[in-house]
Design a protein around this motif. Structure first.
Motif, PDB file in Angstrom:
ATOM      1  N   CYS A  23      -0.236   0.736  -3.486  1.00  0.00           N
ATOM      2  CA  CYS A  23       0.589   0.822  -2.268  1.00  0.00           C
ATOM      3  C   CYS A  23       1.089  -0.575  -1.943  1.00  0.00           C
ATOM      4  CB  CYS A  23      -0.221   1.393  -1.098  1.00  0.00           C
ATOM      5  SG  CYS A  23       0.666   1.294   0.464  1.00  0.00           S
ATOM      6  N   GLU A  49       2.353  -1.613   0.640  1.00  0.00           N
ATOM      7  CA  GLU A  49       2.133  -1.970   2.052  1.00  0.00           C
ATOM      8  C   GLU A  49       0.740  -2.533   2.264  1.00  0.00           C
ATOM      9  OE1 GLU A  49       4.238  -1.876   4.787  1.00  0.00           O
ATOM     10  OE2 GLU A  49       5.824  -1.527   3.320  1.00  0.00           O
ATOM     11  N   CYS A  50      -0.281  -1.839   1.727  1.00  0.00           N
ATOM     12  CA  CYS A  50      -1.660  -2.267   2.012  1.00  0.00           C
ATOM     13  C   CYS A  50      -2.422  -2.698   0.763  1.00  0.00           C
ATOM     14  CB  CYS A  50      -2.430  -1.147   2.732  1.00  0.00           C
ATOM     15  SG  CYS A  50      -2.699   0.309   1.689  1.00  0.00           S
ATOM     16  N   HIS A  88      -0.815   9.138   2.966  1.00  0.00           N
ATOM     17  CA  HIS A  88      -1.348   7.775   2.933  1.00  0.00           C
ATOM     18  C   HIS A  88      -0.507   6.831   3.793  1.00  0.00           C
ATOM     19  CE1 HIS A  88      -2.910   3.928   1.595  1.00  0.00           C
ATOM     20  NE2 HIS A  88      -1.651   3.558   1.467  1.00  0.00           N
ATOM     21  N   CYS A 139      -1.400   4.232   6.755  1.00  0.00           N
ATOM     22  CA  CYS A 139      -1.434   2.793   6.451  1.00  0.00           C
ATOM     23  C   CYS A 139      -0.355   1.992   7.160  1.00  0.00           C
ATOM     24  CB  CYS A 139      -1.453   2.609   4.923  1.00  0.00           C
ATOM     25  SG  CYS A 139      -0.139   1.689   4.178  1.00  0.00           S
TER      26      CYS A 139
END
Ligand SMILES: [Zn+2]
Length: 411
Positions: free
Chosen positions: A3, A5-6, A17, A21
């Protein structure tokens, strides 16, 4: 797959998800990280079939606000029927506006859906963001009609309409209606609040209506009336605050026409033809919800209807009284400006080529000035009722000179 983003390692990045997140949808995640949806969407998520039975039933008795929101969307023709569902399509740039609508429309059993499609015509996976409810949820309610009884709050319906389909061009607000009756209903109710509209002959839909605020003062009154409601809707007021960059857009169209120049001492007095090239330029702020100044399609449609269709394959001198005496590029530009300014109040320049070596540029009066002064005197000399009033006209004698008559009688 990680991911972005995270940083979590996942088998698949999906909405479940992402909402946990970073509160983004997969469509927004794909845009933020400039990734094709084809890489992100699982095969079983494509072209999914929705079942009306999985949707909640409408609640009993709708709130005033839910009814007002629904009516505003209906006026603007935003709702569509698709199989067993009523759809309210949205754009990813305006996702929060769509969710604002949803908070009220849940009463009708609407749900937000981000659907992924692959079709032979797109050759890629596309996402559609929409609100959906089974058709029967709305069929039970009188609010599906254009004028529900009793009518809900007009100002909120108007604000919803403006937020979804309103367009600001040069301080004038344009509203497209797919049904004429909706435009008429809005114009009548708005007039109670002192807001006047002008109907323009350029509707998107064959039975539709295009309204523009009559004056800039009407735009001010209209936006003041709905500003409190618009300020509730995420991003809605930004579209009308005019703080984005100003950009000039141009559309080029051609027409073939013949003309002659009255009283010209040499061969321009003869009927002769050519291909004219017209550039129409509009300068305005970029609408943050569309990324555009004005729809090129609208620019083309209006110019074709008001100018090209009248001139193409015609003798310009016989198309209109304003051009009968002199259809020079200069006179054409002034005339064309007057035909377009009502439709394009942010127009800044016309450029007209008679040949590749001969052209002229013209920036005429603003719509506000044109509304006060009317057609330019240059264009109206032969139409003006004062033509022929001069006492000097007495000097034009129709009778033959009398000495000839005398000469005959003496014979
Ligand atoms: Zn994540």
């Amino acid at each position: 797959m990680q991911c972005l983003e995270c940083g979590t390692e996942l088998e698949h990045v999906d909405n479940q998800h992402l909402l946990g997140c970073c509160s983004l949808t997969l469509h927004e995640y794909a845009i933020r990280h400039h990734l094709p949806l084809d890489l992100l969407v699982k095969r079983e998520q494509l072209n999914q079939v929705d079942l009306a039975a999985d949707y909640p039933s409408p609640q009993r008795g709708m709130s005033e606000r839910a009814r007002a929101v629904l009516r505003g969307l209906k006026w603007g023709g935003v709702m569509e029927k698709e199989g067993a569902f009523v759809i309210i399509p949205g754009e990813i740039r305006r996702l929060d506006q769509l969710l604002w609508d949803l908070q009220w429309l849940r009463e009708y059993g609407f749900r937000f859906r981000q659907e992924y499609r692959y079709s032979d015509t797109t050759h890629r996976v596309v996402a559609k963001n929409r609100l959906k409810a089974p058709v029967e949820n709305l069929a039970q309610h009188a609010d599906m009609r254009l004028s529900p009884v009793p009518p809900p709050d007009f100002v909120l319906s108007l604000a919803v309409l403006i937020a979804h389909v309103g367009e600001l061009q040069g301080d004038y607000l344009f509203l497209q209606f797919p049904e004429q009756s909706a435009g008429e209903a809005v114009a009548i109710e708005a007039s109670v609040h002192g807001i006047m509209f002008k109907e323009l002959d350029a509707a998107d839909h064959p039975n539709g209506q295009l309204l523009r605020t009559l004056t800039r003062a009407d735009t001010d009154r209209l936006l003041t009336l709905v500003s409190e409601s618009l300020s509730e809707m995420p991003g809605a007021l930004d579209r009308f605050r005019q703080q984005t960059p100003e950009v000039t857009v141009s559309k080029e169209l051609v027409f073939d026409a013949a003309h002659f120049i009255t009283d010209h001492p040499s061969k321009c007095s003869n009927l002769h033809g050519g291909r004219y090239l017209l550039q129409v330029k509009v300068k305005d702020r970029v609408d943050p919800s569309t990324g555009c100044v004005v729809d090129y399609g609208y620019l083309k449609r209006v110019t074709a209807k008001q100018v090209i269709d009248r001139f193409d394959h015609h003798n310009l001198n016989y198309t209109t009284a304003e051009l009968a005496w002199r259809s020079s590029t200069e006179m054409l530009c002034v005339y064309i400006w007057e035909q377009l300014i009502d439709y394009l109040p942010a127009m800044v320049e016309l450029q007209l080529y008679e040949t590749t070596q001969s052209w002229c540029n013209y920036s005429g009066p603003t719509l506000e000035t044109y509304q006060q002064t009317g057609s330019d005197g240059l264009m109206t000399h032969f139409i003006n009722s004062k033509l022929g009033e001069s006492h000097l006209r007495n000097l034009i004698q129709e009778k033959p000179p009398t000495f000839e008559v005398v000469a005959k009688s003496q014979r």
